[in-house]
Design a protein around this motif. Sequence first.
Motif, PDB file in Angstrom:
ATOM      1  N   THR A  21       0.838  -1.205   0.000  1.00 22.48           N
ATOM      2  CA  THR A  21       0.000   0.000   0.000  1.00 22.48           C
ATOM      3  C   THR A  21       0.872   1.253   0.000  1.00 22.48           C
ATOM      4  O   THR A  21       0.619   2.199  -0.750  1.00 22.48           O
ATOM      5  CB  THR A  21      -0.939   0.001   1.223  1.00 22.48           C
ATOM      6  N   ARG A  22       1.915   1.262   0.837  1.00 23.35           N
ATOM      7  CA  ARG A  22       2.785   2.436   0.892  1.00 23.35           C
ATOM      8  C   ARG A  22       3.471   2.674  -0.448  1.00 23.35           C
ATOM      9  O   ARG A  22       3.540   3.806  -0.929  1.00 23.35           O
ATOM     10  CB  ARG A  22       3.825   2.288   2.001  1.00 23.35           C
ATOM     11  N   ASN A  23       3.975   1.610  -1.069  1.00 18.13           N
ATOM     12  CA  ASN A  23       4.641   1.760  -2.357  1.00 18.13           C
ATOM     13  C   ASN A  23       3.689   2.309  -3.413  1.00 18.13           C
ATOM     14  O   ASN A  23       4.069   3.161  -4.214  1.00 18.13           O
ATOM     15  CB  ASN A  23       5.247   0.432  -2.810  1.00 18.13           C
ATOM     16  N   SER A  24       2.458   1.827  -3.397  1.00 15.66           N
ATOM     17  CA  SER A  24       1.456   2.330  -4.339  1.00 15.66           C
ATOM     18  C   SER A  24       1.180   3.816  -4.096  1.00 15.66           C
ATOM     19  O   SER A  24       1.098   4.609  -5.034  1.00 15.66           O
ATOM     20  CB  SER A  24       0.166   1.515  -4.196  1.00 15.66           C
ATOM     21  N   ASN A  47      -2.326  10.187   2.713  1.00 18.55           N
ATOM     22  CA  ASN A  47      -2.566   8.744   2.772  1.00 18.55           C
ATOM     23  C   ASN A  47      -1.349   8.013   3.336  1.00 18.55           C
ATOM     24  O   ASN A  47      -1.489   7.103   4.162  1.00 18.55           O
ATOM     25  CB  ASN A  47      -2.902   8.184   1.386  1.00 18.55           C
ATOM     26  N   ILE A  48      -0.169   8.404   2.907  1.00 20.73           N
ATOM     27  CA  ILE A  48       1.068   7.769   3.387  1.00 20.73           C
ATOM     28  C   ILE A  48       1.256   8.060   4.875  1.00 20.73           C
ATOM     29  O   ILE A  48       1.626   7.176   5.656  1.00 20.73           O
ATOM     30  CB  ILE A  48       2.285   8.249   2.577  1.00 20.73           C
ATOM     31  N   THR A  49       0.992   9.291   5.275  1.00 17.90           N
ATOM     32  CA  THR A  49       1.123   9.672   6.682  1.00 17.90           C
ATOM     33  C   THR A  49       0.159   8.865   7.550  1.00 17.90           C
ATOM     34  O   THR A  49       0.549   8.331   8.594  1.00 17.90           O
ATOM     35  CB  THR A  49       0.865  11.180   6.859  1.00 17.90           C
ATOM     36  N   GLY A  54      -0.477   3.941  11.597  1.00 20.35           N
ATOM     37  CA  GLY A  54      -0.958   2.624  12.006  1.00 20.35           C
ATOM     38  C   GLY A  54      -0.031   1.519  11.539  1.00 20.35           C
ATOM     39  O   GLY A  54      -0.382   0.347  11.593  1.00 20.35           O
ATOM     40  N   GLY A  55       1.157   1.897  11.094  1.00 23.80           N
ATOM     41  CA  GLY A  55       2.077   0.947  10.490  1.00 23.80           C
ATOM     42  C   GLY A  55       2.964   0.220  11.489  1.00 23.80           C
ATOM     43  O   GLY A  55       2.788   0.335  12.699  1.00 23.80           O
ATOM     44  N   PRO A  56       3.947  -0.473  10.961  1.00 19.90           N
ATOM     45  CA  PRO A  56       4.773  -1.355  11.791  1.00 19.90           C
ATOM     46  C   PRO A  56       5.887  -0.666  12.572  1.00 19.90           C
ATOM     47  O   PRO A  56       6.514  -1.294  13.423  1.00 19.90           O
ATOM     48  CB  PRO A  56       5.386  -2.311  10.759  1.00 19.90           C
ATOM     49  N   PHE A  57       6.133   0.602  12.331  1.00 20.40           N
ATOM     50  CA  PHE A  57       7.239   1.274  12.997  1.00 20.40           C
ATOM     51  C   PHE A  57       6.755   1.927  14.283  1.00 20.40           C
ATOM     52  O   PHE A  57       5.770   2.668  14.280  1.00 20.40           O
ATOM     53  CB  PHE A  57       7.895   2.294  12.071  1.00 20.40           C
ATOM     54  N   ILE A  75       8.857  16.911   1.947  1.00 21.29           N
ATOM     55  CA  ILE A  75       7.798  16.929   0.926  1.00 21.29           C
ATOM     56  C   ILE A  75       6.525  17.501   1.537  1.00 21.29           C
ATOM     57  O   ILE A  75       5.877  18.371   0.960  1.00 21.29           O
ATOM     58  CB  ILE A  75       7.542  15.516   0.360  1.00 21.29           C
ATOM     59  N   GLY A  76       6.181  17.009   2.725  1.00 20.56           N
ATOM     60  CA  GLY A  76       4.964  17.478   3.394  1.00 20.56           C
ATOM     61  C   GLY A  76       4.993  18.956   3.697  1.00 20.56           C
ATOM     62  O   GLY A  76       3.996  19.655   3.509  1.00 20.56           O
ATOM     63  N   GLN A  77       6.140  19.447   4.152  1.00 18.71           N
ATOM     64  CA  GLN A  77       6.256  20.873   4.457  1.00 18.71           C
ATOM     65  C   GLN A  77       6.105  21.712   3.191  1.00 18.71           C
ATOM     66  O   GLN A  77       5.453  22.760   3.210  1.00 18.71           O
ATOM     67  CB  GLN A  77       7.594  21.149   5.145  1.00 18.71           C
ATOM     68  N   ALA A  78       6.699  21.248   2.110  1.00 19.34           N
ATOM     69  CA  ALA A  78       6.580  21.976   0.846  1.00 19.34           C
ATOM     70  C   ALA A  78       5.134  21.962   0.350  1.00 19.34           C
ATOM     71  O   ALA A  78       4.615  22.995  -0.101  1.00 19.34           O
ATOM     72  CB  ALA A  78       7.521  21.374  -0.202  1.00 19.34           C
ATOM     73  N   LEU A  79       4.487  20.820   0.448  1.00 17.41           N
ATOM     74  CA  LEU A  79       3.093  20.725   0.013  1.00 17.41           C
ATOM     75  C   LEU A  79       2.200  21.630   0.847  1.00 17.41           C
ATOM     76  O   LEU A  79       1.307  22.293   0.321  1.00 17.41           O
ATOM     77  CB  LEU A  79       2.597  19.280   0.093  1.00 17.41           C
ATOM     78  N   GLN A  80       2.452  21.653   2.138  1.00 17.14           N
ATOM     79  CA  GLN A  80       1.640  22.463   3.042  1.00 17.14           C
ATOM     80  C   GLN A  80       1.740  23.949   2.701  1.00 17.14           C
ATOM     81  O   GLN A  80       0.766  24.686   2.816  1.00 17.14           O
ATOM     82  CB  GLN A  80       2.089  22.220   4.479  1.00 17.14           C
ATOM     83  N   SER A  81       2.913  24.360   2.250  1.00 17.57           N
ATOM     84  CA  SER A  81       3.091  25.775   1.909  1.00 17.57           C
ATOM     85  C   SER A  81       2.766  26.064   0.440  1.00 17.57           C
ATOM     86  O   SER A  81       2.915  27.191  -0.013  1.00 17.57           O
ATOM     87  CB  SER A  81       4.520  26.222   2.235  1.00 17.57           C
ATOM     88  N   GLY A  82       2.345  25.030  -0.299  1.00 17.34           N
ATOM     89  CA  GLY A  82       1.991  25.224  -1.700  1.00 17.34           C
ATOM     90  C   GLY A  82       3.192  25.304  -2.620  1.00 17.34           C
ATOM     91  O   GLY A  82       3.076  25.775  -3.757  1.00 17.34           O
ATOM     92  N   ASP A  83       4.338  24.850  -2.168  1.00 19.78           N
ATOM     93  CA  ASP A  83       5.583  24.915  -2.930  1.00 19.78           C
ATOM     94  C   ASP A  83       5.765  23.631  -3.746  1.00 19.78           C
ATOM     95  O   ASP A  83       6.425  22.694  -3.310  1.00 19.78           O
ATOM     96  CB  ASP A  83       6.751  25.122  -1.965  1.00 19.78           C
TER      97      ASP A  83
END
Length: 93
Positions: A21-24, A47-49, A54-57, A75-83
């Motif tokens: 699922t994560r790879n997809s 979705n990845i977050t 709930g993952g194995p780590f 990546i998340g920080q850039a997405l959050q700021s619209g970058d």
Amino acid sequence: MSTSAVSSTSLNQQLQSYFQTRNSDVQQLGKALSSGNLAQAQVAYNNITALGQGGPFASGNSFRAPQREQDFTAIGQALQSGDLAGAQQAFAA
């Protein structure tokens, strides 16, 4: 069959499902970023977050390797700021 064999098989199946699922989802994130679709990239990132929480780590991270988790966070920080360009650069890393 012993209980440990059942538990081990179940755990292996859960791990396999998690990684598939994560790879997809990572592929979907890459496609969204390469096509410039910021909204779709944000959905894939979320979705990845959620999967990682709930993952194995034990840490609740989406990735085990610290460097990979740092890149994912960038990546998340850039997405959050619209970058979009910043997210694309972090994904390429």
